[in-house]
Design an enzyme around this catalytic site. Structure first.
Site, PDB file in Angstrom:
ATOM      1  N   LYS A  19       0.849  -1.202   0.000  1.00 38.17           N
ATOM      2  CA  LYS A  19       0.000   0.000   0.000  1.00 38.17           C
ATOM      3  C   LYS A  19       0.884   1.252   0.000  1.00 38.17           C
ATOM      4  CE  LYS A  19      -3.464  -2.720   2.325  1.00 38.17           C
ATOM      5  NZ  LYS A  19      -4.709  -2.773   3.020  1.00 38.17           N
ATOM      6  N   HIS A 103      -8.348  -2.855  -6.456  1.00 37.08           N
ATOM      7  CA  HIS A 103      -8.360  -3.018  -4.990  1.00 37.08           C
ATOM      8  C   HIS A 103      -9.479  -2.154  -4.410  1.00 37.08           C
ATOM      9  CE1 HIS A 103      -7.200  -2.991  -0.800  1.00 37.08           C
ATOM     10  NE2 HIS A 103      -6.381  -4.004  -1.062  1.00 37.08           N
ATOM     11  N   GLU A 105      -9.718  -0.442  -1.826  1.00 36.42           N
ATOM     12  CA  GLU A 105      -9.308   0.872  -1.309  1.00 36.42           C
ATOM     13  C   GLU A 105      -9.256   1.892  -2.440  1.00 36.42           C
ATOM     14  OE1 GLU A 105      -5.713  -0.162   0.775  1.00 36.42           O
ATOM     15  OE2 GLU A 105      -6.876  -1.170   2.324  1.00 36.42           O
ATOM     16  N   GLY A 181      -7.865  -5.326   6.496  1.00 34.17           N
ATOM     17  CA  GLY A 181      -7.317  -4.433   7.518  1.00 34.17           C
ATOM     18  C   GLY A 181      -8.101  -4.418   8.814  1.00 34.17           C
ATOM     19  N   SER A 220      -6.864  -9.743   6.111  1.00 37.48           N
ATOM     20  CA  SER A 220      -6.401 -10.083   7.468  1.00 37.48           C
ATOM     21  C   SER A 220      -5.741 -11.457   7.560  1.00 37.48           C
ATOM     22  CB  SER A 220      -7.558  -9.961   8.471  1.00 37.48           C
ATOM     23  OG  SER A 220      -7.985  -8.614   8.536  1.00 37.48           O
TER      24      SER A 220
HETATM   25  C1  PEP Z   1      -5.190  -5.900   1.214  1.00 36.48           C
HETATM   26  O1  PEP Z   1      -5.035  -4.704   1.343  1.00 36.48           O
HETATM   27  O2  PEP Z   1      -5.307  -6.391   0.090  1.00 36.48           O
HETATM   28  C2  PEP Z   1      -5.255  -6.734   2.402  1.00 36.48           C
HETATM   29  C3  PEP Z   1      -5.602  -7.977   2.251  1.00 36.48           C
HETATM   30  O3  PEP Z   1      -4.935  -6.114   3.587  1.00 36.48           O
HETATM   31  P1  PEP Z   1      -4.844  -6.837   5.020  1.00 36.48           P
HETATM   32  O4  PEP Z   1      -4.012  -8.070   4.871  1.00 36.48           O
HETATM   33  O5  PEP Z   1      -4.198  -5.809   5.903  1.00 36.48           O
HETATM   34  O6  PEP Z   1      -6.245  -7.144   5.428  1.00 36.48           O
END
Ligand code: PEP
Length: 262
Positions: A19, A103, A105, A181, A220
């Protein structure tokens, strides 16, 4: 057979999504550690996706190692007056083999439509990049029981525009938005059901493409739940956010993937 890609002995893929984190010094320390610990993996392709300014650094440090690298976004256009955008050809110039597309985000914060995401997917393929297409539902959609409909629609945009065959040698990452996240990963059963749905949908249209498609789980993932998730049929690896910023945690996840593929 559509099951083949998730059978034992099939190579797993583990992708670090850094990220908007890192700096030259930190990246060097992290990559040196990854190279020392992960170069010997036989059954897992490790990929690091960094912010654009660090792609040159990744190219220098990773080019003679088995670790691949990529970007977290790409322009849908090939070239032209698109201030601030970075093209697929530019990513190839810096040795990228992969690019994350769609993604949540980005699709949430920058209002990316499914059509834009489909165009990015195709421009990546055209330039020899492996797209890592993110799909997934919100918590409200899961609670309403419409998660397959939501993910199916995300895939349909690409299928309708370009055909199911474009999924051959591509990567889809199932990323439930409620799991990204939050520390709350999907259970192996939830992930298994969605991965089966995704492969089945592609397989019903083009079995050959489904065989050559990798389906990752993201949301996660940590060293503990990775062990349970990576043995699930149809889970071909993971897309890792937070834990990819901690060398030890990321390496344990990669080792878990490699172990599960033996
Ligand atoms: C991601 O941003 O693609 C992601 C899976 O983040 P995290 O592992 O922090 O949940």
């Amino acid at each position: 057979m559509a099951q083949q890609a998730s059978q034992k002995n099939a190579k797993k893929i583990v992708v670090a999504n850094w990220k908007m984190h890192g700096n030259l010094k930190q990246n060097e320390v992290m990559l040196t550690d990854f190279i020392a610990t992960l170069s010997g993996l036989k059954h897992t392709q490790v990929v690091v996706c960094a912010p654009y300014p660090y792609l040159a650094q990744l190219q220098i440090l990773l080019q003679h190692t088995p670790i691949a690298w990529g970007a977290q976004n790409v322009a849908k256009n090939e070239e032209g007056p698109f201030t601030g955008e970075v093209s697929a050809a530019m990513l190839r110039d810096f040795g990228c083999a992969y690019v994350i597309i769609g993604h949540s985000e980005r699709s949430t914060a920058y209002c990316e439509s499914d059509e834009n995401i489909a165009q990015k997917f195709m421009v990546a393929k055209k330039h020899g990049l492996t797209p890592i297409l993110c799909v997934g539902e919100t918590l409200i959609e899961r609670e309403a029981g419409v998660m397959e409909m939501v993910v199916g629609k995300q895939l349909d945009t690409i299928i309708n525009m370009y055909g199911a065959e474009v999924f051959a040698d591509s990567v889809i990452s199932y990323e439930p938005i409620w799991a990204i996240g939050t520390g709350l990963a999907a259970t192996p059963a939830q992930a298994q059901a969605m991965h089966k749905f995704i492969r089945g949908k592609i397989s019903s249209l083009n079995a050959g493409a489904a065989d050559r498609l990798k389906i990752l789980y993201g949301g996660s993932v940590n060293p503990q739940n990775a062990v349970q998730l990576f043995v699930v049929p149809n889970i071909d690896g993971g897309l890792i956010g937070k834990c990819s910023l901690n060398a030890q945690a990321f390496e344990e996840i990669c080792l878990a993937a490699d172990e599960s593929a033996q």
